[in-house]
Design a protein around this motif. Structure first.
Motif, PDB file in Angstrom:
ATOM      1  N   GLY A  77       0.801  -1.219   0.000  1.00 45.11           N
ATOM      2  CA  GLY A  77       0.000   0.000   0.000  1.00 45.11           C
ATOM      3  C   GLY A  77       0.832   1.266   0.000  1.00 45.11           C
ATOM      4  O   GLY A  77       0.561   2.213  -0.748  1.00 45.11           O
ATOM      5  N   GLY A  78       1.876   1.320   0.833  1.00 41.58           N
ATOM      6  CA  GLY A  78       2.714   2.503   0.899  1.00 41.58           C
ATOM      7  C   GLY A  78       3.469   2.740  -0.395  1.00 41.58           C
ATOM      8  O   GLY A  78       3.591   3.880  -0.855  1.00 41.58           O
ATOM      9  N   ASP A 133      -3.480  -1.094 -13.678  1.00 44.32           N
ATOM     10  CA  ASP A 133      -4.873  -0.740 -13.395  1.00 44.32           C
ATOM     11  C   ASP A 133      -5.023  -0.169 -11.981  1.00 44.32           C
ATOM     12  O   ASP A 133      -5.786   0.787 -11.765  1.00 44.32           O
ATOM     13  CB  ASP A 133      -5.765  -1.971 -13.547  1.00 44.32           C
ATOM     14  CG  ASP A 133      -5.981  -2.369 -15.002  1.00 44.32           C
ATOM     15  OD1 ASP A 133      -5.681  -1.546 -15.891  1.00 44.32           O
ATOM     16  OD2 ASP A 133      -6.440  -3.502 -15.250  1.00 44.32           O
ATOM     17  N   VAL A 134      -4.294  -0.741 -11.006  1.00 43.49           N
ATOM     18  CA  VAL A 134      -4.333  -0.236  -9.634  1.00 43.49           C
ATOM     19  C   VAL A 134      -3.831   1.203  -9.587  1.00 43.49           C
ATOM     20  O   VAL A 134      -4.442   2.081  -8.969  1.00 43.49           O
ATOM     21  CB  VAL A 134      -3.505  -1.136  -8.692  1.00 43.49           C
ATOM     22  CG1 VAL A 134      -3.318  -0.483  -7.333  1.00 43.49           C
ATOM     23  CG2 VAL A 134      -4.174  -2.495  -8.526  1.00 43.49           C
ATOM     24  N   LEU A 408      15.352  -1.790  -0.724  1.00 41.66           N
ATOM     25  CA  LEU A 408      14.045  -2.441  -0.767  1.00 41.66           C
ATOM     26  C   LEU A 408      13.148  -1.905   0.334  1.00 41.66           C
ATOM     27  O   LEU A 408      11.940  -1.732   0.152  1.00 41.66           O
ATOM     28  CB  LEU A 408      14.217  -3.953  -0.639  1.00 41.66           C
ATOM     29  CG  LEU A 408      12.973  -4.810  -0.891  1.00 41.66           C
ATOM     30  CD1 LEU A 408      12.448  -4.599  -2.303  1.00 41.66           C
ATOM     31  CD2 LEU A 408      13.290  -6.284  -0.647  1.00 41.66           C
ATOM     32  N   ASP A 409      13.725  -1.614   1.470  1.00 43.45           N
ATOM     33  CA  ASP A 409      12.976  -1.054   2.598  1.00 43.45           C
ATOM     34  C   ASP A 409      12.367   0.285   2.210  1.00 43.45           C
ATOM     35  O   ASP A 409      11.194   0.556   2.471  1.00 43.45           O
ATOM     36  CB  ASP A 409      13.895  -0.913   3.813  1.00 43.45           C
ATOM     37  CG  ASP A 409      13.173  -0.364   5.031  1.00 43.45           C
ATOM     38  OD1 ASP A 409      12.009  -0.739   5.240  1.00 43.45           O
ATOM     39  OD2 ASP A 409      13.776   0.428   5.767  1.00 43.45           O
ATOM     40  N   ASP A 410      13.151   1.150   1.574  1.00 47.25           N
ATOM     41  CA  ASP A 410      12.634   2.447   1.145  1.00 47.25           C
ATOM     42  C   ASP A 410      11.532   2.276   0.094  1.00 47.25           C
ATOM     43  O   ASP A 410      10.541   3.005   0.085  1.00 47.25           O
ATOM     44  CB  ASP A 410      13.752   3.319   0.586  1.00 47.25           C
ATOM     45  CG  ASP A 410      14.602   3.950   1.670  1.00 47.25           C
ATOM     46  OD1 ASP A 410      14.163   3.955   2.835  1.00 47.25           O
ATOM     47  OD2 ASP A 410      15.707   4.423   1.369  1.00 47.25           O
ATOM     48  N   ALA A 411      11.736   1.328  -0.828  1.00 51.60           N
ATOM     49  CA  ALA A 411      10.734   1.111  -1.872  1.00 51.60           C
ATOM     50  C   ALA A 411       9.390   0.736  -1.277  1.00 51.60           C
ATOM     51  O   ALA A 411       8.341   1.162  -1.741  1.00 51.60           O
ATOM     52  CB  ALA A 411      11.208   0.015  -2.826  1.00 51.60           C
ATOM     53  N   LEU A 412       9.412  -0.036  -0.186  1.00 52.88           N
ATOM     54  CA  LEU A 412       8.178  -0.500   0.434  1.00 52.88           C
ATOM     55  C   LEU A 412       7.582   0.511   1.403  1.00 52.88           C
ATOM     56  O   LEU A 412       6.360   0.667   1.474  1.00 52.88           O
ATOM     57  CB  LEU A 412       8.436  -1.815   1.184  1.00 52.88           C
ATOM     58  CG  LEU A 412       8.454  -3.087   0.344  1.00 52.88           C
ATOM     59  CD1 LEU A 412       8.999  -4.246   1.160  1.00 52.88           C
ATOM     60  CD2 LEU A 412       7.059  -3.410  -0.171  1.00 52.88           C
ATOM     61  N   ASN A 413       8.439   1.211   2.166  1.00 55.49           N
ATOM     62  CA  ASN A 413       7.945   1.927   3.334  1.00 55.49           C
ATOM     63  C   ASN A 413       8.116   3.437   3.341  1.00 55.49           C
ATOM     64  O   ASN A 413       7.523   4.104   4.182  1.00 55.49           O
ATOM     65  CB  ASN A 413       8.628   1.370   4.593  1.00 55.49           C
ATOM     66  CG  ASN A 413       8.340  -0.110   4.795  1.00 55.49           C
ATOM     67  OD1 ASN A 413       7.193  -0.533   4.684  1.00 55.49           O
ATOM     68  ND2 ASN A 413       9.371  -0.894   5.047  1.00 55.49           N
ATOM     69  N   ALA A 414       8.924   4.006   2.455  1.00 54.60           N
ATOM     70  CA  ALA A 414       9.114   5.454   2.483  1.00 54.60           C
ATOM     71  C   ALA A 414       7.834   6.162   2.080  1.00 54.60           C
ATOM     72  O   ALA A 414       7.016   5.630   1.326  1.00 54.60           O
ATOM     73  CB  ALA A 414      10.267   5.861   1.576  1.00 54.60           C
ATOM     74  N   ALA A 415       7.655   7.380   2.594  1.00 55.97           N
ATOM     75  CA  ALA A 415       6.466   8.170   2.256  1.00 55.97           C
ATOM     76  C   ALA A 415       6.549   8.668   0.817  1.00 55.97           C
ATOM     77  O   ALA A 415       7.621   8.781   0.255  1.00 55.97           O
ATOM     78  CB  ALA A 415       6.353   9.347   3.204  1.00 55.97           C
TER      79      ALA A 415
END
Length: 415
Positions: A77-78, A133-134, A408-415
């Motif tokens: 989602g983030g 599409d998302v 990978l952490d930034d890709a998933l969780n950064a704002a």
């Protein structure tokens, strides 16, 4: 309504994770090579991120994160929100997605060769179509919200530089007003603007800059650090004068304070990473000026690192707010011996010699604080690693990444 992926497609994509770990950057590098051969598509991207390789790396991380989490898409989602906000800022439209899909699938086929079986290519075509599409759906929501907002707009809007203000030896602020003289939408402090700029000899350039002012309904301010060999930052500092017109898209981004604010908030920055926090500080000052006492807000602590007093931007604003009791401030001067620290004429601001460390932060901030981080990559990684090791849970760590994600952490969780 976005159609969910079938089990076979998800299983095939998951099986490709090892190949993406080994060849992801090669695939995205080839993808951009194909994509940017079209000048109309190339103009949509930040050329600096292509030259230094950060954009292909960021996309490879995003694709890997997608493949790893395709059976638990709620974990993305983030990442999806960050991509959608960036795309809206750059005015990415539904008609651009087929070009990206064609380039990505062609790159997968070329890099993987015989390993790119028809089954794998079919699965990735479906997986890309689903994600497209998302994103298109979410981006459409954002575009509509921007158009519906008071003073809002979609697409590029001409703004004129109304004033320039040196903030430090390296940072200059630019106040921007709409060329048409009409109001602007109220941004959320912490958001950014995207720009389409024409730099003589270098054509169109796309950049994002955090808004460094509180919402006022009539203008925005950005505060830009002159980067070494920075094409656009150099042009802004040297050539963009009062009266220069630039194209701007509506405020975007999710690096914003919670509402309501309950837990203590720590704003932790270094260098020009302070810009989104200055907007937050100014918003608090504006609230106080309108009769909202500091006690009505969650406690706010500002911790900032800068080289010397000459490189410190917005120091007067910070010290003024601290003196009024609106915030508590700690400023670290990394290249200044203790006996040369600037004299603080106000209460509430404490100068320090040396660098900010995670141990100091944890020992000198509330145990239940919500941490917001922004600054150079090495600073961010050091703080995130140290605060996690000190026991700060992930849900109380938020960070803004200037430019493409590098982990990978930034890709998933950064704002």
């Amino acid at each position: 309504m976005v159609t969910p992926l079938d089990d076979k497609t998800r299983a095939t994509v998951t099986a490709c994770v090892p190949a993406l770990e080994a060849h992801g950057v090669a695939i995205t590098t080839e993808m951009y090579k194909r994509l940017l051969a079209d000048p109309a598509i190339s103009a949509l991207f930040n050329s600096a991120h292509q030259k230094n390789g950060s954009q292909p790396t960021a996309l490879a991380l995003a694709v890997l994160a997608y493949a790893r989490n395709i059976n638990s898409l709620d974990q993305l989602g983030g990442m999806v929100e960050r991509i959608a906000e960036k795309h809206v800022g750059l005015n990415i439209l539904p008609e651009h997605y087929p070009h990206v899909g064609q380039a990505l699938l062609g790159a997968i086929a070329q890099v993987l060769g015989d390993a790119a079986t028809p089954e794998i290519m079919d699965a990735w075509a479906k997986a890309y179509g689903f994600l497209a599409d998302v994103l298109i759906s979410r981006e459409n929501e954002i575009y509509k919200a921007h158009e519906a907002a008071s003073g809002g707009w979609a697409g590029w809007r001409p703004f004129t530089i109304q004033s320039r203000t040196p903030e430090s030896a390296l940072v200059t602020s630019f106040e921007l007003v709409p060329t048409d003289g009409n109001p602007v939408m109220a941004h959320k402090p912490g958001q950014y603007l995207s720009f389409s700029l024409t730099v003589p000899g270098h054509g169109n350039q796309r950049r994002n800059y955090s808004i460094s002012s509180a919402p006022n309904g009539r203008s925005y301010r950005i505060s830009v650090r002159r980067a070494e060999k920075g094409l656009v930052s150099g042009w802004l500092h040297d050539s963009a004068q009062v009266g220069t017109e630039v194209q701007v898209s509506a405020p975007a981004g999710s690096f914003t304070l919670p509402s309501p604010q309950s837990a203590p908030i720590v704003l932790l920055s270094a260098g020009v990473g302070l810009t989104p926090f200055i907007a937050m500080l100014e918003a608090r000052a504006a609230a106080a000026a309108h009769g909202c006492p500091a006690s009505a807000h969650a406690p706010l602590q500002y911790i900032h690192g800068t080289d010397t007093a000459q490189t410190e931007a917005f120091g007067a604003l910070v010290r003024d707010l601290a003196a009024k009791g609106a915030i508590k401030a700690d400023v670290f001067y990394t290249h200044s011996p203790a006996d040369t620290l600037p004299a603080q004429a106000t209460s509430g601001t404490t100068p320090h010699a040396g660098r900010i460390t995670p141990d100091w932060v944890r020992a000198n901030t509330p145990a239940d604080a919500l941490y917001y981080l922004c600054g150079p990559e090495c600073f961010m990684q050091d703080m995130m690693t140290g605060l996690r090791a000190a026991g700060v849970p992930e849900e109380r760590l938020r960070r803004e990444v200037f430019g493409p994600a590098t982990t990978l952490d930034d890709a998933l969780n950064a704002a």
